[in-house]
Design a protein around this motif. Structure first.
Motif, PDB file in Angstrom:
ATOM      1  N   PHE A  61      -3.638   7.905  -1.446  1.00  0.00           N
ATOM      2  CA  PHE A  61      -2.261   8.528  -1.969  1.00  0.00           C
ATOM      3  C   PHE A  61      -2.026   7.467  -3.010  1.00  0.00           C
ATOM      4  O   PHE A  61      -1.433   6.654  -2.780  1.00  0.00           O
ATOM      5  CB  PHE A  61      -1.395   8.528  -0.645  1.00  0.00           C
ATOM      6  N   ALA A  62      -2.003   8.265  -4.179  1.00  0.00           N
ATOM      7  CA  ALA A  62      -1.629   7.629  -5.361  1.00  0.00           C
ATOM      8  C   ALA A  62      -0.027   8.135  -5.612  1.00  0.00           C
ATOM      9  O   ALA A  62      -0.129   9.187  -6.109  1.00  0.00           O
ATOM     10  CB  ALA A  62      -2.590   8.062  -6.598  1.00  0.00           C
ATOM     11  N   ASP A  63       0.757   7.118  -5.512  1.00  0.00           N
ATOM     12  CA  ASP A  63       2.118   7.642  -5.704  1.00  0.00           C
ATOM     13  C   ASP A  63       2.848   6.777  -6.774  1.00  0.00           C
ATOM     14  O   ASP A  63       4.061   6.394  -6.642  1.00  0.00           O
ATOM     15  CB  ASP A  63       2.937   7.537  -4.414  1.00  0.00           C
ATOM     16  N   THR A  64       2.082   6.414  -7.754  1.00  0.00           N
ATOM     17  CA  THR A  64       2.422   5.614  -8.970  1.00  0.00           C
ATOM     18  C   THR A  64       1.701   5.814 -10.078  1.00  0.00           C
ATOM     19  O   THR A  64       0.774   6.550 -10.043  1.00  0.00           O
ATOM     20  CB  THR A  64       2.671   4.012  -8.484  1.00  0.00           C
TER      21      THR A  64
ATOM     22  N   SER B 266      -7.496   1.203   8.734  1.00  0.00           N
ATOM     23  CA  SER B 266      -6.863   0.583   8.279  1.00  0.00           C
ATOM     24  C   SER B 266      -6.312   1.065   7.146  1.00  0.00           C
ATOM     25  O   SER B 266      -6.703   1.820   6.253  1.00  0.00           O
ATOM     26  CB  SER B 266      -7.873  -0.705   7.822  1.00  0.00           C
ATOM     27  N   LEU B 267      -5.158   0.512   6.598  1.00  0.00           N
ATOM     28  CA  LEU B 267      -4.376   0.896   5.138  1.00  0.00           C
ATOM     29  C   LEU B 267      -4.188  -0.411   4.662  1.00  0.00           C
ATOM     30  O   LEU B 267      -3.707  -1.148   4.900  1.00  0.00           O
ATOM     31  CB  LEU B 267      -3.111   1.607   5.822  1.00  0.00           C
ATOM     32  N   ILE B 268      -4.402  -0.278   3.237  1.00  0.00           N
ATOM     33  CA  ILE B 268      -4.082  -1.134   2.221  1.00  0.00           C
ATOM     34  C   ILE B 268      -3.136  -0.619   1.360  1.00  0.00           C
ATOM     35  O   ILE B 268      -3.182   0.583   0.896  1.00  0.00           O
ATOM     36  CB  ILE B 268      -5.019  -1.659   1.276  1.00  0.00           C
ATOM     37  N   THR B 269      -1.916  -1.064   1.060  1.00  0.00           N
ATOM     38  CA  THR B 269      -0.874  -0.532   0.261  1.00  0.00           C
ATOM     39  C   THR B 269      -0.524  -1.655  -0.571  1.00  0.00           C
ATOM     40  O   THR B 269      -0.415  -2.764  -0.666  1.00  0.00           O
ATOM     41  CB  THR B 269       0.539  -0.077   1.203  1.00  0.00           C
ATOM     42  N   VAL B 270      -0.341  -0.925  -1.917  1.00  0.00           N
ATOM     43  CA  VAL B 270      -0.061  -1.838  -2.990  1.00  0.00           C
ATOM     44  C   VAL B 270       1.157  -1.528  -3.569  1.00  0.00           C
ATOM     45  O   VAL B 270       1.348  -0.080  -3.901  1.00  0.00           O
ATOM     46  CB  VAL B 270      -1.393  -1.518  -4.080  1.00  0.00           C
ATOM     47  N   ASP B 271       1.888  -2.699  -4.354  1.00  0.00           N
ATOM     48  CA  ASP B 271       2.918  -2.264  -5.225  1.00  0.00           C
ATOM     49  C   ASP B 271       3.425  -3.500  -5.856  1.00  0.00           C
ATOM     50  O   ASP B 271       2.903  -4.883  -5.513  1.00  0.00           O
ATOM     51  CB  ASP B 271       4.284  -1.674  -4.362  1.00  0.00           C
ATOM     52  N   ASN B 272       3.966  -3.275  -7.106  1.00  0.00           N
ATOM     53  CA  ASN B 272       4.035  -4.678  -7.963  1.00  0.00           C
ATOM     54  C   ASN B 272       5.546  -5.315  -7.905  1.00  0.00           C
ATOM     55  O   ASN B 272       5.832  -6.247  -8.453  1.00  0.00           O
ATOM     56  CB  ASN B 272       3.624  -4.622  -9.490  1.00  0.00           C
ATOM     57  N   ASP B 273       6.223  -4.790  -6.762  1.00  0.00           N
ATOM     58  CA  ASP B 273       7.946  -5.252  -6.669  1.00  0.00           C
ATOM     59  C   ASP B 273       8.082  -5.842  -5.539  1.00  0.00           C
ATOM     60  O   ASP B 273       7.988  -5.093  -4.564  1.00  0.00           O
ATOM     61  CB  ASP B 273       8.568  -3.897  -6.868  1.00  0.00           C
TER      62      ASP B 273
ATOM     63  N   GLY C 158       1.498   2.461  -4.741  1.00  0.00           N
ATOM     64  CA  GLY C 158       2.938   2.737  -5.059  1.00  0.00           C
ATOM     65  C   GLY C 158       3.485   2.749  -3.630  1.00  0.00           C
ATOM     66  O   GLY C 158       3.977   3.621  -3.241  1.00  0.00           O
ATOM     67  N   SER C 159       3.760   1.541  -3.123  1.00  0.00           N
ATOM     68  CA  SER C 159       4.082   1.521  -1.651  1.00  0.00           C
ATOM     69  C   SER C 159       5.651   1.567  -1.747  1.00  0.00           C
ATOM     70  O   SER C 159       6.355   2.192  -0.603  1.00  0.00           O
ATOM     71  CB  SER C 159       4.054   0.041  -1.218  1.00  0.00           C
TER      72      SER C 159
END
Length: 192
Positions: free
Chosen positions: A119-122, A72-79, A53-54
């Protein structure tokens, strides 16, 4: 003591915030939550981080600010429109991988992967596929969620979902769980 004094926010935050306001994005993480994320990130050396939930990258900026250079950081969002703001301000950081994908699909694709910090923000990895997200946490790793206190944008019936989520985490004997009634309401879970 005032917990909002001297947050020492990362340089990118002002630009991200301005672009978020212009885009009408109203789901940004609380600055206090972000400050805590940075502090927790600093405790993980040479670590793998995952943010689900970036949004526009506000919390991403804080996590990166706390990470060391070998993490390292992977950040994921669908928008894609939100990710473009994130990419504009943070995309040049070589520690960051930006993924535009459905959160559930991403979690399901993570066979054999493990993270020191999630970090789950979605909804994904929090209200859907919670077990899958928790499986991805390494022993000694952290699973962090926010927005556990009532929020004005909660839809009808959401409070029951929050209560169910809290009960699931409290019952999971793989984790030590701490609930913090501060900022937007945070849960920290450390995997045994």
């Amino acid at each position: 003591m005032n917990d909002r004094d001297w947050l020492n926010e990362p340089k990118a935050v002002e630009g991200i915030w301005n672009d978020s306001v212009t885009a009408g994005f109203t789901m940004a993480s609380d600055p206090l939550t972000c400050s805590l994320l940075r502090t927790l990130a600093a405790s993980k050396a040479s670590a793998r981080f995952l943010e689900h939930g970036s949004g526009t990258g506000l919390s991403t900026a804080w996590i990166l600010h706390g990470m060391d250079q070998s993490s390292s950081l992977i950040t994921v969002d669908n928008d894609e429109s939100l990710i473009e703001i994130l990419r504009t301000h943070l995309g040049s950081d070589p520690r960051l991988e930006i993924v535009c994908a459905d959160g559930d699909s991403f979690l399901q694709s993570q066979d054999g992967e493990h993270y020191d910090f999630i970090f789950a923000d979605t909804w994904s990895g929090k209200y859907s596929l919670l077990d899958r997200a928790l499986e991805l946490v390494k022993p000694g790793g952290l699973y962090i969620i926010d927005d556990m206190l009532p929020q004005p944008n909660w839809p009808d019936g959401h409070a029951a979902k929050v209560e169910s989520l809290i009960n699931c985490l409290e019952a999971d004997c793989r984790f030590h769980v701490t609930k913090i009634s501060w900022a937007s309401g945070i849960i920290l879970a450390a995997k045994l």
